[in-house]
Design a protein around this motif. Structure first.
Motif, PDB file in Angstrom:
ATOM      1  N   PRO A 194       0.822  -1.224   0.000  1.00  0.00           N
ATOM      2  CA  PRO A 194       0.000   0.000   0.000  1.00  0.00           C
ATOM      3  C   PRO A 194       0.854   1.273   0.000  1.00  0.00           C
ATOM      4  O   PRO A 194       0.454   2.275  -0.603  1.00  0.00           O
ATOM      5  CB  PRO A 194      -0.812  -0.126   1.293  1.00  0.00           C
ATOM      6  CG  PRO A 194      -0.887  -1.592   1.549  1.00  0.00           C
ATOM      7  CD  PRO A 194       0.436  -2.133   1.092  1.00  0.00           C
ATOM      8  N   LEU A 223       1.832   1.917  -3.485  1.00  0.00           N
ATOM      9  CA  LEU A 223       0.726   2.527  -4.238  1.00  0.00           C
ATOM     10  C   LEU A 223       0.706   4.042  -4.016  1.00  0.00           C
ATOM     11  O   LEU A 223       0.486   4.810  -4.960  1.00  0.00           O
ATOM     12  CB  LEU A 223      -0.616   1.919  -3.815  1.00  0.00           C
ATOM     13  CG  LEU A 223      -0.875   0.478  -4.235  1.00  0.00           C
ATOM     14  CD1 LEU A 223      -2.247   0.019  -3.754  1.00  0.00           C
ATOM     15  CD2 LEU A 223      -0.763   0.309  -5.751  1.00  0.00           C
ATOM     16  N   VAL A 279       1.170   7.139  -6.868  1.00  0.00           N
ATOM     17  CA  VAL A 279       0.303   8.320  -6.990  1.00  0.00           C
ATOM     18  C   VAL A 279       1.130   9.600  -6.927  1.00  0.00           C
ATOM     19  O   VAL A 279       0.924  10.527  -7.725  1.00  0.00           O
ATOM     20  CB  VAL A 279      -0.769   8.311  -5.879  1.00  0.00           C
ATOM     21  CG1 VAL A 279      -1.530   9.629  -5.850  1.00  0.00           C
ATOM     22  CG2 VAL A 279      -1.726   7.146  -6.076  1.00  0.00           C
ATOM     23  N   ARG A 328      -7.853   8.529  -5.268  1.00  0.00           N
ATOM     24  CA  ARG A 328      -7.150   7.874  -6.373  1.00  0.00           C
ATOM     25  C   ARG A 328      -7.025   6.374  -6.135  1.00  0.00           C
ATOM     26  O   ARG A 328      -7.164   5.568  -7.058  1.00  0.00           O
ATOM     27  CB  ARG A 328      -5.764   8.518  -6.525  1.00  0.00           C
ATOM     28  CG  ARG A 328      -5.043   8.162  -7.796  1.00  0.00           C
ATOM     29  CD  ARG A 328      -5.561   8.998  -8.953  1.00  0.00           C
ATOM     30  NE  ARG A 328      -5.431   8.298 -10.224  1.00  0.00           N
ATOM     31  CZ  ARG A 328      -4.279   8.058 -10.851  1.00  0.00           C
ATOM     32  NH1 ARG A 328      -3.167   8.497 -10.344  1.00  0.00           N
ATOM     33  NH2 ARG A 328      -4.259   7.390 -11.975  1.00  0.00           N
ATOM     34  N   LEU A 329      -6.793   6.012  -4.874  1.00  0.00           N
ATOM     35  CA  LEU A 329      -6.607   4.602  -4.516  1.00  0.00           C
ATOM     36  C   LEU A 329      -7.910   3.943  -4.077  1.00  0.00           C
ATOM     37  O   LEU A 329      -7.938   2.766  -3.716  1.00  0.00           O
ATOM     38  CB  LEU A 329      -5.556   4.485  -3.405  1.00  0.00           C
ATOM     39  CG  LEU A 329      -4.159   5.012  -3.745  1.00  0.00           C
ATOM     40  CD1 LEU A 329      -3.230   4.893  -2.549  1.00  0.00           C
ATOM     41  CD2 LEU A 329      -3.578   4.240  -4.938  1.00  0.00           C
ATOM     42  N   LEU A 330      -8.994   4.711  -4.098  1.00  0.00           N
ATOM     43  CA  LEU A 330     -10.305   4.221  -3.665  1.00  0.00           C
ATOM     44  C   LEU A 330     -10.259   3.709  -2.229  1.00  0.00           C
ATOM     45  O   LEU A 330     -10.880   2.685  -1.897  1.00  0.00           O
ATOM     46  CB  LEU A 330     -10.808   3.131  -4.617  1.00  0.00           C
ATOM     47  CG  LEU A 330     -10.984   3.549  -6.071  1.00  0.00           C
ATOM     48  CD1 LEU A 330     -11.480   2.397  -6.916  1.00  0.00           C
ATOM     49  CD2 LEU A 330     -11.943   4.721  -6.182  1.00  0.00           C
ATOM     50  N   LEU A 331      -9.503   4.412  -1.407  1.00  0.00           N
ATOM     51  CA  LEU A 331      -9.412   4.061   0.006  1.00  0.00           C
ATOM     52  C   LEU A 331     -10.001   5.194   0.841  1.00  0.00           C
ATOM     53  O   LEU A 331     -10.195   6.306   0.353  1.00  0.00           O
ATOM     54  CB  LEU A 331      -7.948   3.854   0.406  1.00  0.00           C
ATOM     55  CG  LEU A 331      -7.252   2.614  -0.150  1.00  0.00           C
ATOM     56  CD1 LEU A 331      -5.750   2.694   0.069  1.00  0.00           C
ATOM     57  CD2 LEU A 331      -7.818   1.345   0.481  1.00  0.00           C
ATOM     58  N   ASP A 354     -11.630  -3.370 -14.655  1.00  0.00           N
ATOM     59  CA  ASP A 354     -12.049  -1.962 -14.582  1.00  0.00           C
ATOM     60  C   ASP A 354     -13.572  -1.856 -14.555  1.00  0.00           C
ATOM     61  O   ASP A 354     -14.129  -1.030 -13.835  1.00  0.00           O
ATOM     62  CB  ASP A 354     -11.501  -1.181 -15.784  1.00  0.00           C
ATOM     63  CG  ASP A 354     -10.008  -0.916 -15.650  1.00  0.00           C
ATOM     64  OD1 ASP A 354      -9.482  -1.033 -14.526  1.00  0.00           O
ATOM     65  OD2 ASP A 354      -9.372  -0.595 -16.673  1.00  0.00           O
ATOM     66  N   ILE A 384     -15.646  -4.130 -13.395  1.00  0.00           N
ATOM     67  CA  ILE A 384     -16.095  -4.588 -12.078  1.00  0.00           C
ATOM     68  C   ILE A 384     -15.931  -3.471 -11.053  1.00  0.00           C
ATOM     69  O   ILE A 384     -16.832  -3.189 -10.258  1.00  0.00           O
ATOM     70  CB  ILE A 384     -15.300  -5.852 -11.640  1.00  0.00           C
ATOM     71  CG1 ILE A 384     -15.679  -7.049 -12.520  1.00  0.00           C
ATOM     72  CG2 ILE A 384     -15.543  -6.163 -10.164  1.00  0.00           C
ATOM     73  CD1 ILE A 384     -14.799  -8.271 -12.322  1.00  0.00           C
ATOM     74  N   ILE A 385     -14.773  -2.824 -11.095  1.00  0.00           N
ATOM     75  CA  ILE A 385     -14.492  -1.734 -10.150  1.00  0.00           C
ATOM     76  C   ILE A 385     -15.482  -0.590 -10.365  1.00  0.00           C
ATOM     77  O   ILE A 385     -16.065  -0.074  -9.406  1.00  0.00           O
ATOM     78  CB  ILE A 385     -13.032  -1.246 -10.325  1.00  0.00           C
ATOM     79  CG1 ILE A 385     -12.064  -2.320  -9.840  1.00  0.00           C
ATOM     80  CG2 ILE A 385     -12.815   0.064  -9.573  1.00  0.00           C
ATOM     81  CD1 ILE A 385     -10.622  -2.116 -10.277  1.00  0.00           C
ATOM     82  N   GLN A 443     -18.416  -0.694 -11.675  1.00  0.00           N
ATOM     83  CA  GLN A 443     -19.745  -1.157 -11.275  1.00  0.00           C
ATOM     84  C   GLN A 443     -19.921  -1.090  -9.756  1.00  0.00           C
ATOM     85  O   GLN A 443     -20.961  -0.647  -9.259  1.00  0.00           O
ATOM     86  CB  GLN A 443     -19.904  -2.614 -11.752  1.00  0.00           C
ATOM     87  CG  GLN A 443     -21.222  -3.253 -11.419  1.00  0.00           C
ATOM     88  CD  GLN A 443     -22.280  -2.899 -12.449  1.00  0.00           C
ATOM     89  OE1 GLN A 443     -22.039  -2.107 -13.368  1.00  0.00           O
ATOM     90  NE2 GLN A 443     -23.450  -3.471 -12.290  1.00  0.00           N
ATOM     91  N   LEU A 444     -18.899  -1.515  -9.025  1.00  0.00           N
ATOM     92  CA  LEU A 444     -19.003  -1.605  -7.569  1.00  0.00           C
ATOM     93  C   LEU A 444     -18.804  -0.261  -6.889  1.00  0.00           C
ATOM     94  O   LEU A 444     -19.187  -0.081  -5.731  1.00  0.00           O
ATOM     95  CB  LEU A 444     -17.996  -2.623  -7.038  1.00  0.00           C
ATOM     96  CG  LEU A 444     -18.256  -4.076  -7.455  1.00  0.00           C
ATOM     97  CD1 LEU A 444     -17.097  -4.959  -7.031  1.00  0.00           C
ATOM     98  CD2 LEU A 444     -19.568  -4.586  -6.868  1.00  0.00           C
TER      99      LEU A 444
END
Lengths: 145, 145
Positions: free
Chosen positions: A38, A41, A45, A60-63, A137, A139-140, A142-143
């Motif tokens: 992490p 990651l 960025v 950016r990291l969807l966290l 991509d 799936i991501i 969509q979720l």
DNA sequence: TATATTTGCATCGTGAACGATATAAATAAC
DNA sequence: GTTATTTATATCGTTCACGATGCAAATATA
């Protein structure tokens, strides 16, 4: 009956396992430089664009920021980034690479290729990876809702 | 330069993100019954075959026993499984479903379909998922060594 | 049979993830 | 201009992951 509960029919278990194992493949390469995946990651960025508020990095990291904040503090303790109050907006915490943080890019220059080679196999090749990217991509996307 | 470090070119970040988001999709469905996603995975394993030693469960999920043991203890505390010393081999810890653990299967009967529907999109359909499974299985097989 | 090695599980420490909550600064509403 | 709301970040608690290490039972070796 109940094939739907079979481990072999689960997309999530495959993603979960593939993610863990691929992260493990990074471990020796990153650990050599005192980094976790992490944290790597976050570096990706910041190498793209230095000096970003915590929120931009997290998005950016969807966290969530409650994941990223402690992570950034550890990176600050390791002298990889600095964290300082924003000038125009005092709520923001601006994260900036240190010399050491920038320097890590050269030291990790072989990491993407090394890991990339480690996953090449029968059905996963330079030709098929783009198709895999599209599905992941989707799936991501969509979720994310 | 250094497109190799771009987040958009990373397979691992996609797997990591897709895994997290899909696990999050399980959360409300499982949380309703006091379960986490890794605990749900243990249930999938035990529903297929009850009464397994810790090691078999860990191997099936490609996890270490030091991850699985505390998880099983929590499930024991919730009266979902029992843990008892093996008869023929006293080192083994045999994990067995309780009545409650078995009963959860019926209560969670809609979970696979609900989550399955949540990921259906443009490029991920009942027709394309098998191809995705092949690629993910290949990646896992490759990284297992 | 006594010793060495392997195996199965557990303990410990660290670093994520993430829901819930808190706090201060910025912005909007009144 | 005062109050209400939103926004950015942080704190806290719980549950994984996982490397390192410990320990006892089983098995292999001498």
């Amino acid at each position: 009956m109940d094939d739907k509960f079979k481990l072999e029919n689960q997309l999530c278990f495959r993603l979960y396992t593939a993610s863990r194992l691929l992260t493990q493949a990074y471990h020796p390469l990153l650990g050599e430089h005192g980094l976790t995946y992490p944290q790597y990651l976050v570096l990706l960025v910041l190498w793209e664009k230095d000096e970003q508020p915590v929120n931009d990095i997290a998005k950016r990291l969807l966290l969530e920021t409650n994941t990223v904040t402690p992570l950034l503090k550890r990176m600050e303790a390791e002298d990889i980034v600095t964290r300082s109050k924003g000038q125009e907006d005092a709520r923001q915490m601006i994260v900036k690479l240190t010399k050491k943080g920038r320097g890590l890019q050269k030291k990790l220059t072989d990491v993407p290729e090394t890991v990339g080679n480690a996953v090449i196999c029968e059905s996963v090749t330079p030709e098929t990876v783009p198709g895999l990217f599209v599905m992941l991509d989707d799936i991501i996307k969509q979720l994310k809702q």
